[in-house]
Write a protein that holds these residues in place. Structure first.
Motif: not given
Length: 209
Positions: A76-104
């Motif tokens: 759901q978070a994957r951006p439509a942009s083909a730019d690797p830097q934009a996609r990497l930024a989205a991956f990092v942000r989404n990964h951290i948000r997801f795991h902080v909320v589900r820390r346990h």
């Protein structure tokens, strides 16, 4: 204080899962008994087996759903942009948000792989591999296009995953940094690791013979 399952089975099952995640994260899988879990939820121990045939089935369910939710969240978070830097930024942000909320849940998923049988372990590792493949693809395409400077895509992906997952070890929501601030700081470090910041700062510099 005991609760009966009855028609409220869905709520009871959710309570079992939540209690199991919290107990296993705190004490470890081997140290948590089904009887202890039942007492935490407020049901008879026999009631747990209506939902999960055995303790490992419960653990496997928790770990499988964690990975399936992570994959869905990234989809759901994957951006439509083909730019690797934009996609990497989205991956990092989404990964951290997801795991902080589900820390346990993240702690259980990372620490209790050793407690799974071979077949269950293989299933979880396939899910993890599919998720990590997403990151490797971003890095590979970025390296090919010149957006990143990476010598080894596989090792870089492992380093990034470990770094951004490690946030859960120290982050607490009542500390001075917000989740968003932490995500942006780690994104800056990730971009440095891939050489993206250097490329942005010196876009026209070329090596001479």
């Amino acid at each position: 204080m005991a609760r009966t399952t009855g028609s409220d089975g869905g709520r009871t099952e959710a309570a079992i899962r939540e209690a199991a995640i919290n107990l296993i994260a705190r004490f470890g899988y081997e140290a948590v008994s089904m009887r202890q879990l039942a007492a935490e939820v407020g049901v008879q121990a026999a009631a747990l087996y209506r939902y999960f045939p055995n303790k490992e089935d419960l653990l496997f369910t928790l770990m499988r759903e964690h990975m399936e939710d992570l994959l869905k969240d990234w989809d759901q978070a994957r951006p439509a942009s083909a730019d690797p830097q934009a996609r990497l930024a989205a991956f990092v942000r989404n990964h951290i948000r997801f795991h902080v909320v589900r820390r346990h849940s993240t702690h259980v998923s990372n620490m209790e792989l050793r407690s799974l049988s071979r077949d269950n372990l293989s299933h979880i590792l396939r899910l993890r591999g599919g998720y990590e493949k997403e990151l490797r693809q971003i890095l590979r395409e970025g390296a090919d296009s010149g957006a990143f400077r990476i010598d080894d895509v596989g090792l870089t992906a492992i380093a990034i995953i470990q770094m951004i997952t490690g946030v859960i070890v120290w982050f607490r929501p009542d500390e001075r940094l917000s989740v968003e601030e932490v995500a942006e700081t780690y994104l800056t470090m990730t971009m440095r690791l891939t050489g993206a910041e250097e490329i942005r700062e010196k876009p026209h510099v070329h090596a001479h013979a």
